[in-house]
Design an enzyme around this catalytic site. Structure first.
Site, short mmCIF file in Angstrom:
data_model
loop_
_atom_site.label_atom_id
_atom_site.label_comp_id
_atom_site.label_asym_id
_atom_site.label_seq_id
_atom_site.Cartn_x
_atom_site.Cartn_y
_atom_site.Cartn_z
CB CYS A 136 72.49 64.22 1.12
SG CYS A 136 71.94 65.43 -0.10
CB CYS A 186 66.53 62.58 -1.35
SG CYS A 186 65.54 63.97 -0.79
CG HIS A 197 66.10 66.03 -5.95
ND1 HIS A 197 66.20 64.66 -5.97
CD2 HIS A 197 66.05 66.36 -4.63
CE1 HIS A 197 66.22 64.20 -4.73
NE2 HIS A 197 66.11 65.21 -3.90
#
Lengths: 342, 461, 447
Positions: free
Chosen positions: B447, B117, B412
């Site tokens: 993160c 990510c 996301h």
């Protein structure tokens, strides 16, 4: 006597019997099944025993005392050079790094047939089928790598009472052929329970029995044990038993399919205990080092397919790890153990 | 606000005006890498508008919007760097192929990069470093991800059989290879976001961290609500007019629920942590966790001179960055806690404290990720034992946190999130500096799977 | 969008069939392509006696453009264009010989030929006979345009008093009318005044070095305008609402310009356009108000949102942006707004649209002096039936009727509108101010 010469629990030396090669597990199971049937026929009340669930001993008080065969099997010159494919299959299945180093669980797989051979001897007092694997305690003292020529020994010892029957240790040792007199580079003690057998109790037995892990049926109801936060989760498919059976040679029907497991009283196939223990060992990873002690106690079988929550946690006071596996949904413990660098 | 001042001295002058942040360890002669602007396509929940859009199509679209915004047609950019987390094997040159499909000069080099990510931010860090070292004058960083068009793998058994068959020389050998295929092998394997070493999904990992830190459902829902409200307000205010280019008829992030409420969020059933012994009532729901999303983003970085030559705007500088990783495998730390470690190191190196930031862009993988991050920095024991700090790092002013919403509302698409956040942060500090006449600063924290984290400092110019 | 009828009657068997049946046979119009000749054949320059001097002047200019210029009608020529110079006509009777000379060559006017008149506007104080003669040209030209066939057009340049016949803007307009750029402009008379400007160094790149803004550039006519502006040398800022950004990016990348996602109804739209143009491209020279919406409804059924949004986008936005741009002191700004024939002739179901487009015409005339004070111009282009995605959605029969209701018997293309806009935006057109140029193939309705 050299160090490591097999002895009974009482320390008496055993007769070492050499076999030409490591026996194949398939044949051993056939013999084991036959021997189990013989033992059952000789000891059980008609109609009572069900293979796979141990035996009832009611009305069997007059049976002869149980004694272990006073023999250790030994195979020398066991080559490993051509095991690369097999080893790597094992390593992939158990999530071990794929290298030429034989992990402790793999050495168990190598030595297991010899220990099984002891258990299927005509004078072995307990039936192979239906024995419950209670615990394992393994020490690996160094690298064993592909190409090493090994010497393997196995014997049974320490027959002792358990509140549900009798338990016995199957000991196996692996040495490098080049160092026959040295301490074994690998030593594994597998503790099995034969339900429904009796031994006369001594106070010492009572003490040791208290330490022994409970089997599934004796476990305290779920809820009194609170699961820790997991560090991992294993999604075990229905073929897990077949897959481990293929690399370990342990094709005990209770692991292979729901149908064959049902024949032995399990609702579905169950995972090999050593599969779960070896997965936990792999989960510890690099931190275990080259030499370690690896223990496991089995609490309840893992039904397949199934999900096992696992916590592998460093020992806050030492270099070792403790691990425990449980059923996340029901909070029921499956196994627990330790991995401690030596 | 309890804030730890870095032990190696603060850059803050007595007047309280923040000095220009600088990494004193940067070698002499290293110049600024500035952020010109960004472009992304609206993010879309998996299986909706972009259901049949590939990573390459989405990234090309994001690139084309950027080219159009800044008039980069035919421009030979120094390097285009980006990646995707879920990637087809055919996309081995995903970013370069996207460049070739764009209006940029075909002489623009590109490479793929991946850091879960954090891919997007790591790409920007890489581009910025090349600019700072003078290796390139301009660069585009970004990322793209599709869950809808994710690669589907065949089972190991079928894969083996296919490979054997393709190597087989005779029909017989080929048939023999296929004879080994079992019916169960025919089931396709969809990509999992499970951590390979633990078998736990990211959500389950975070549920464990959430339980360990005792983060409440209400607090998580509050973060989620704020994210939706902030993002909706930003859209309405036109904040994204020069950050987003529509794609496939989608003009806004379609995960955005402008009308969500505490009540609506409270009704959702927990989806993660249901197998945990504690807490009895799990807290993580679909509302306070990010959904699977498709999308792509890009950011244009450059040397100040390159931007000036082309009369391009400059929003901010990418001052410095720090990545970290945590040992999550045995539960020593939470999977998504790496930025908690990275930030103190980043701040110390740059002589900054949390107080010195006007904006905090903390990627909302889950609402509880943000909350555990904030809690950890306020926790004296954790800061001492895990971060090696004498005192808590400090508190983050919630008024400065994700002021224009973040991943909970926007969604996301893994590798695309870094670009979204970086462009947003750059625009925020530029506007703040223009408004106040003083330098403005943003802290970015992202993160990532694998216990990874990437963080960066962005400062107005 | 394709006009398959026009294709059919111009090729193969269907062409023969259409001829025999006497079906209308709209020509395939010649459009501008760089490198093509300016006209399709020699240019005949005729004039009444009084205007001979102007005719000579113009003939020289045309020769300078490399044209084959003739002063006598001959029978053996396929004429590319006829230039009818009536600039010095004093009485209605003066025009007779020149007009008839023009008529004598019409049968030999080539496909896509051109007739252009040059005359002077009737002005206050004109003697009645002078005014009659001057104004008569208007009716003559409009009627003649309707008689022309095969893609030929007739347009007129109306010089305001004091403008030399070879004034910059006169020549620019003349060249536009003669060229393929004016393919769909027909029957129009364009007043041209004095211009403080030079002719372009390169007629193919009249906008070199200029920065132009086009609103509604994501697709259709707006995209075509952007492309034509860029083709003629301009740096183009493409503006459209954020929701249209994907098409906008496509346009911007096709023209090598920049995309500015902006709602033109925003309060600060003009300032943001100016800021973008100045900071990114150094100046702002042309603004094309193309953004427009349709919310067709009979007035009886009109909802407030339908009325208000059309007025806001099509009219108020243009007003506000012009105010902000001119108020910011932008010098030499060329404003071109999109009006519509609906704003001239009216259209059922389009009271809102007609209001807005007629309003555009109104504000264009009113803005012209203000723009001129800053050295700029404000003009409008009123497209007729243009083949776009929007008109493609009109039901077939309605569309078929609508596209034939003009002298050229076909719909125009977005590029035709764009050519007119580029012409009005070009520096040499400075003398054209406050005008509404129709691009409608001489639509049968309206002027």
């Amino acid at each position: 006597m050299t160090a490591g010469t097999p002895a009974t629990g009482a320390g008496e030396p055993l007769r070492v019997e050499s076999l030409a090669t490591l026996p194949g597990l398939g044949g051993l199971y056939a013999r084991g099944a036959a021997a189990s049937g013989r033992i059952a026929a000789g000891r059980a009340m008609p109609g009572l025993p069900v293979i796979g669930q141990g035996r009832s001993v009611e009305g069997d008080g007059e049976a002869a005392p149980l004694t272990l065969p006073d023999v250790a099997y030994q195979v020398t010159g066991v080559p490993t050079a051509d095991l690369a494919h097999h080893l790597h299959d094992y390593q992939r299945l158990l999530h071990e790094p794929v290298t030429d180093v034989l992990p402790a669980g793999y050495l168990h797989v190598l030595a297991f047939p010899l220990a099984t051979a002891v258990m299927v001897r005509g004078d072995f007092p307990l039936p192979l089928l239906g024995m419950v694997h209670l615990a394992n305690d393994v020490e690996l003292r160094g690298h064993v790598v592909l190409g090493d020529v090994l010497e393997v020994r196995a014997w049974a010892e320490n027959l002792r009472p358990h509140k549900r029957g009798v338990q016995v240790d199957l000991v196996a040792e692996v040495r490098r052929q080049s160092e026959p007199d040295a301490r074994p580079v690998w030593r594994g003690v597998s503790t099995y329970l034969a339900k429904g057998f009796h031994l006369p109790w001594t106070s010492a037995d009572a003490e040791s029995s208290a330490d022994a892990p409970d089997d599934a049926e004796d476990r305290a109801p779920a809820g009194t044990w609170t699961a820790p936060l997991p560090t991992g989760r294993w999604a075990l498919g229905p073929g897990t038993g077949r897959a481990y059976g293929a690399v370990s040679g342990d094709r005990n029907p209770i692991h292979l399919s729901a149908l064959s497991a049902k024949a032995f009283g399990f609702p579905r196939a169950i995972a090999h205990g050593m599969y779960t223990a070896a997965r936990a060992l792999a989960d510890v990873g690099h931190a275990r080092g080259d030499a370690y002690r690896w223990t496991v106690e089995f609490a309840s079988p893992v039904l397949l397919p199934g999900t096992v929550d696992v916590a592998v946690t460093p020992d806050p006071d030492g270099p070792g790890f403790a691990y425990v596996g449980w059923n996340g949904g029901r909070g029921r413990q499956h196994f627990r153990g330790t991995v401690t660098p030596l | 606000m309890a804030t730890r001042k870095p032990s190696d001295g603060s850059s803050r002058s007595a007047s309280g005006t923040p000095a220009r942040a600088a990494n004193p360890h940067a070698p002499a002669g290293v110049r600024d890498a500035v952020i010109v602007g960004g472009n992304r396509i609206p993010f879309s929940r998996a299986g909706r508008k972009y259901a049949d859009a590939s990573n390459q199509e989405m990234f090309t679209a994001a690139l084309e919007g950027l080219v159009a915004r800044f008039g980069l047609q035919g421009e030979r950019i120094g390097e285009v760097v980006g990646g995707a987390v879920l990637k087809h094997s055919r996309d081995f040159n995903l970013i370069r192929e996207s460049v070739l499909g764009s209006s940029l000069s075909p002489q623009t080099p590109a490479f793929d990069l991946q850091q879960a990510c954090a891919t997007g931010l790591e790409a920007a860090i890489t581009v910025a470093n090349k600019i700072r070292l003078g290796q390139i004058e301009s660069g585009i960083a970004g990322g793209t991800d599709t869950v809808s068009d994710a690669p589907v793998a065949v089972s190991e058994g079928l894969r083996r059989a296919l490979l054997d068959a393709s190597h087989a020389k005779t029909l017989q050998a080929r048939l023999k290879a296929f004879a080994k295929v079992r019916p169960s092998d025919l089931k396709p394997l969809t990509p999992a976001t499970d951590e390979p070493r633990t078998g736990l999904s990211m959500g389950e990992h975070q549920a464990i961290t959430t339980a360990r830190w005792g983060i409440s459902r209400a607090a998580q829902d509050e973060v989620a609500l704020a994210s939706h409200q902030h993002l909706a307000a930003a859209w309405d205010a036109g904040f994204f007019d020069d950050l987003v280019t529509p794609f496939r008829g989608l003009t806004r992030d379609d995960n955005l629920r402008a009308d969500t409420s505490t009540e609506k969020l409270a009704k959702l059933k927990p989806v993660f942590g249901r197998g945990l012994a504690e807490p009895a009532e799990p807290t993580m729901t679909a509302g306070n966790s990010t959904p699977l999303t498709d999308g792509a983003s890009t950011v244009l970085l450059a040397s100040a001179a390159w931007a000036a030559e082309r009369d391009l705007p400059v929003l901010a500088r990418l001052v410095d960055a720090e990545t970290a990783a945590v040992d999550f495998v045995h539960g020593h730390d939470g999977l998504l806690m790496a930025p908690v470690h990275a930030v103190p190191r980043l701040l110390a190196r740059n002589g900054l404290a949390l107080d010195d930031f006007d904006f905090f862009e903390i990627h909302e993988a889950f609402a509880s990720t943000v909350l555990t991050t904030l809690a950890a920095w306020e926790d004296a024991d954790y800061c001492k034992a895990e971060l090696g700090l004498d005192a808590p790092l400090g508190s983050v002013d919630r008024e400065r946190l994700n002021v224009n919403g973040s991943s909970l509302a926007a969604g996301h698409p893994f590798a695309a999130t870094g670009g979204r956040i970086l462009a947003t942060a750059a625009k925020l500090v530029a506007a703040k500096a223009a408004e106040t006449g003083k330098p403005a600063r943003a802290l970015i924290s992202i993160c990532a799977a694998g216990g990874l984290g990437a963080t960066a400092v962005v400062e107005s110019v | 969008m394709t006009d398959s009828y026009t294709k059919a009657v111009n090729s193969g068997f269907t062409k023969t069939l259409a001829k025999k049946l006497g079906l209308p046979r709209p020509a395939i119009l010649r459009r501008f392509r760089a490198g093509d000749p300016l006209t399709v054949g020699p240019v005949l320059v005729v004039a009444d006696d009084a205007s001979m001097g102007d005719a000579d002047t113009l003939a020289k200019e045309l020769l300078g453009w490399g044209l084959d210029v003739r002063r006598q009608p001959t029978d053996d020529t396929r004429w590319g264009a006829v230039l009818l110079v009536l600039t010095e006509t004093k009485r209605p009777t003066d025009v007779s010989s020149a007009v008839l000379a023009t008529g004598s060559v019409l049968r030999r006017l080539a496909t896509n030929g051109r007739v252009v008149t040059l005359s002077r506007a009737a002005a206050d104080g004109d003697a009645p006979a002078l005014a009659a003669a001057r104004n008569g040209v208007d009716g003559f030209l409009r009627s003649l345009a309707k008689e022309l066939r095969a893609g030929a057009t007739g347009n007129g340049i109306v010089l305001t008093d004091g403008v030399a016949v070879n004034g910059t803007s006169v020549l620019a307009t003349l060249r536009f009318f003669l060229s393929a750029r004016s393919a769909y402009v027909d029957g129009q008379l364009l007043p041209v005044g004095p211009a403080d400007a030079d002719l372009p160094a390169d007629w193919d790149r009249p906008l070199a070095g200029k920065v132009a803004v086009v609103t509604g550039a994501a697709r259709g006519i707006g995209a075509a305008i952007a492309k034509t502006l860029a083709r003629d040398g301009a740096t183009v800022v493409c503006v459209d609402v954020p929701a249209a950004g994907e098409g906008l990016a496509r346009t911007a990348n096709a023209v090598g310009g920049t995309a500015l996602q902006l709602d033109v109804t925003a309060d600060d739209a003009g300032r943001r356009i100016l800021e973008h143009a100045r900071t990114r491209h150094g100046s702002l020279d042309v603004v094309v108000h193309n953004a427009g919406i349709l919310r067709d409804k009979l007035l009886a059924n009109m909802k407030p949102a339908q009325w208000d949004s059309v007025v806001a986008v099509n009219l108020e936005a243009q007003l506000r942006i012009n105010e902000q741009l001119l108020g910011s002191g932008v010098e030499g700004l060329r404003i071109v707004s999109l009006a519509s024939t609906s704003g001239i002739a009216g259209n059922k179901g389009q009271t809102n649209y007609g209001f807005s487009k007629a309003g555009v015409i109104g504000h264009t005339r009113a803005t012209a002096p203000w723009a001129a004070a800053h050295g700029g111009t404000a003009n409008a282009v009123a497209p007729g039936f243009i083949e776009t995605e929007m008109t493609a959605s009109i039901p077939f029969a309605t569309r078929e009727v609508a596209r034939r209701l003009n002298s050229l018997q076909q719909g125009g293309r977005p590029a035709d509108v764009a050519e007119a806009i580029v012409f009005l935006a070009s520096p040499a057109s400075a003398g054209v101010n406050g005008q509404v140029l129709r691009v409608c193939g001489q639509n049968l309705v309206g002027r």
